[in-house]
Design a protein around this motif. Sequence first.
Motif, PDB file in Angstrom:
ATOM      1  N   VAL A  94      39.820  49.127  33.144  1.00 44.05           N
ATOM      2  CA  VAL A  94      39.636  47.686  32.934  1.00 44.05           C
ATOM      3  C   VAL A  94      39.902  46.920  34.224  1.00 44.05           C
ATOM      4  CG1 VAL A  94      40.546  45.670  31.713  1.00 44.05           C
ATOM      5  CG2 VAL A  94      40.138  47.795  30.478  1.00 44.05           C
ATOM      6  N   ALA A  95      40.947  47.312  34.965  1.00 43.58           N
ATOM      7  CA  ALA A  95      41.256  46.650  36.236  1.00 43.58           C
ATOM      8  C   ALA A  95      40.114  46.824  37.227  1.00 43.58           C
ATOM      9  CB  ALA A  95      42.559  47.198  36.809  1.00 43.58           C
ATOM     10  N   ALA A  96      39.544  48.029  37.272  1.00 43.00           N
ATOM     11  CA  ALA A  96      38.425  48.274  38.188  1.00 43.00           C
ATOM     12  C   ALA A  96      37.165  47.552  37.726  1.00 43.00           C
ATOM     13  CB  ALA A  96      38.167  49.777  38.289  1.00 43.00           C
ATOM     14  N   TYR A  97      36.944  47.515  36.421  1.00 42.36           N
ATOM     15  CA  TYR A  97      35.737  46.880  35.867  1.00 42.36           C
ATOM     16  C   TYR A  97      35.717  45.378  36.157  1.00 42.36           C
ATOM     17  CZ  TYR A  97      32.189  45.607  32.393  1.00 42.36           C
ATOM     18  OH  TYR A  97      31.072  45.109  31.766  1.00 42.36           O
ATOM     19  N   THR A  98      36.878  44.757  36.089  1.00 43.29           N
ATOM     20  CA  THR A  98      36.953  43.314  36.299  1.00 43.29           C
ATOM     21  C   THR A  98      37.095  42.937  37.776  1.00 43.29           C
ATOM     22  OG1 THR A  98      39.355  43.390  35.927  1.00 43.29           O
ATOM     23  CG2 THR A  98      37.944  42.903  34.023  1.00 43.29           C
ATOM     24  N   SER A  99      37.289  43.922  38.642  1.00 39.08           N
ATOM     25  CA  SER A  99      37.521  43.624  40.057  1.00 39.08           C
ATOM     26  C   SER A  99      36.447  44.202  40.972  1.00 39.08           C
ATOM     27  CB  SER A  99      38.888  44.165  40.490  1.00 39.08           C
ATOM     28  OG  SER A  99      39.907  43.652  39.668  1.00 39.08           O
ATOM     29  N   THR A 100      35.340  44.660  40.402  1.00 45.11           N
ATOM     30  CA  THR A 100      34.230  45.187  41.198  1.00 45.11           C
ATOM     31  C   THR A 100      32.950  44.447  40.836  1.00 45.11           C
ATOM     32  OG1 THR A 100      33.938  46.935  39.538  1.00 45.11           O
ATOM     33  CG2 THR A 100      35.208  47.479  41.498  1.00 45.11           C
ATOM     34  N   LYS A 101      31.947  44.578  41.678  1.00 49.11           N
ATOM     35  CA  LYS A 101      30.691  43.871  41.470  1.00 49.11           C
ATOM     36  C   LYS A 101      29.790  44.637  40.514  1.00 49.11           C
ATOM     37  CE  LYS A 101      30.697  41.620  46.004  1.00 49.11           C
ATOM     38  NZ  LYS A 101      29.970  41.438  47.296  1.00 49.11           N
ATOM     39  N   LEU A 102      29.062  43.888  39.706  1.00 50.40           N
ATOM     40  CA  LEU A 102      28.185  44.488  38.718  1.00 50.40           C
ATOM     41  C   LEU A 102      26.920  45.008  39.395  1.00 50.40           C
ATOM     42  CD1 LEU A 102      27.837  44.983  35.655  1.00 50.40           C
ATOM     43  CD2 LEU A 102      26.607  42.815  35.534  1.00 50.40           C
ATOM     44  N   LYS A 111      38.481  38.596  44.599  1.00 49.71           N
ATOM     45  CA  LYS A 111      39.641  38.947  43.782  1.00 49.71           C
ATOM     46  C   LYS A 111      40.649  39.807  44.533  1.00 49.71           C
ATOM     47  CE  LYS A 111      37.298  38.583  39.330  1.00 49.71           C
ATOM     48  NZ  LYS A 111      36.954  39.261  38.053  1.00 49.71           N
ATOM     49  N   LEU A 112      40.182  40.537  45.542  1.00 49.50           N
ATOM     50  CA  LEU A 112      41.077  41.429  46.276  1.00 49.50           C
ATOM     51  C   LEU A 112      41.443  40.899  47.652  1.00 49.50           C
ATOM     52  CD1 LEU A 112      39.421  44.863  45.406  1.00 49.50           C
ATOM     53  CD2 LEU A 112      41.325  43.729  44.255  1.00 49.50           C
ATOM     54  N   ALA A 113      40.962  39.693  47.984  1.00 49.79           N
ATOM     55  CA  ALA A 113      41.238  39.136  49.317  1.00 49.79           C
ATOM     56  C   ALA A 113      42.732  38.924  49.533  1.00 49.79           C
ATOM     57  CB  ALA A 113      40.485  37.822  49.495  1.00 49.79           C
ATOM     58  N   LYS A 114      43.433  38.533  48.472  1.00 52.35           N
ATOM     59  CA  LYS A 114      44.880  38.321  48.551  1.00 52.35           C
ATOM     60  C   LYS A 114      45.563  39.304  47.610  1.00 52.35           C
ATOM     61  CE  LYS A 114      44.505  33.403  49.692  1.00 52.35           C
ATOM     62  NZ  LYS A 114      44.893  32.027  49.296  1.00 52.35           N
ATOM     63  N   PRO A 115      45.993  40.449  48.119  1.00 52.26           N
ATOM     64  CA  PRO A 115      46.601  41.482  47.260  1.00 52.26           C
ATOM     65  C   PRO A 115      47.802  40.977  46.463  1.00 52.26           C
ATOM     66  CG  PRO A 115      46.122  42.367  49.434  1.00 52.26           C
ATOM     67  CD  PRO A 115      45.893  40.889  49.519  1.00 52.26           C
ATOM     68  N   GLU A 116      48.613  40.121  47.102  1.00 53.08           N
ATOM     69  CA  GLU A 116      49.792  39.631  46.385  1.00 53.08           C
ATOM     70  C   GLU A 116      49.404  38.774  45.186  1.00 53.08           C
ATOM     71  OE1 GLU A 116      48.665  36.668  49.491  1.00 53.08           O
ATOM     72  OE2 GLU A 116      48.893  38.843  49.389  1.00 53.08           O
ATOM     73  N   LEU A 117      48.322  37.983  45.317  1.00 52.18           N
ATOM     74  CA  LEU A 117      47.856  37.163  44.202  1.00 52.18           C
ATOM     75  C   LEU A 117      47.293  38.046  43.095  1.00 52.18           C
ATOM     76  CD1 LEU A 117      47.308  34.350  43.056  1.00 52.18           C
ATOM     77  CD2 LEU A 117      45.104  34.355  44.250  1.00 52.18           C
ATOM     78  N   PHE A 118      46.537  39.068  43.470  1.00 49.44           N
ATOM     79  CA  PHE A 118      45.993  40.013  42.487  1.00 49.44           C
ATOM     80  C   PHE A 118      47.128  40.669  41.710  1.00 49.44           C
ATOM     81  CE2 PHE A 118      44.918  44.359  41.317  1.00 49.44           C
ATOM     82  CZ  PHE A 118      43.697  44.208  40.676  1.00 49.44           C
TER      83      PHE A 118
END
Length: 253
Positions: A94-102, A111-118
């Motif tokens: 689910v984490a990968a599905y919502t954080s990768t491009k379709l 979504k991954l530009a700021k690791p601490e925010l993610f």
Amino acid sequence: FGSRRFPIRVFRPTSGGSRAGAAMAKEGETAAVVPKKGPSKPRIDCIDGCRFALVMPIVVAHFARFSTNNKYLLKILTQENVLVGGFFVISGYVAAYTSTKLGERAADEKKLAKPELFFWQKVMGYYPLHFTVLSFFTPMFLQVERWFKTPWETSAFRAFLSFTMLQAWFPKEAEIWNQPTWFLSALTFSNLTMPAVLPAVAELSKNGLRKLFCALTAVSLLQKISFSETTRFHVHNVTKQTTYPLIWNLTRF
């Protein structure tokens, strides 16, 4: 082509109508400039069914010792540690599905530009409820430890681990307070590593993903086969000698 019954009427535009038409044309040009949103990802409903298929045997395993004294049946029904890894598979997917491009082999840079925010977004999805429940039941945990004459230093250490979700790093203490929350502790560490792992995994082809999945499954199965002896830890009428679950906890955490 009109007739007496259905006459054709011709309307001539007035100056007001011209202004309205020009305004509409300008709005159309503005709307044409706005970029269209990409296709949204569909919801995968079958994931809920997978969760139920994993939860049901685990629930049965926790209550099996109260339903039968048959040793062989208990050994079969109390192998829930084999299924626990499935929740990590679902959570990771689910984490990968919502954080990768379709439709692309790429992670979502936004979504991954700021690791601490993610990381904090993931953690705050479950920590408020964890904090509320733990705060509500802390007096009960402390009272039980007073009955067993547990030192206050040990109780304070267990409270610290539970509230900070670090209990999975200390297998002897991981299941003292609110046992199932060890999963959240381990999941929190997984969320911490996601921003670094996801881009590399997203670039893999289908063949690469299959190989990675087979390798991870093989490692997981080796651990489960080696330490699939949960009956010795919580079903005391199966074996005479009770074994401390240190190695088992180390493996699944």
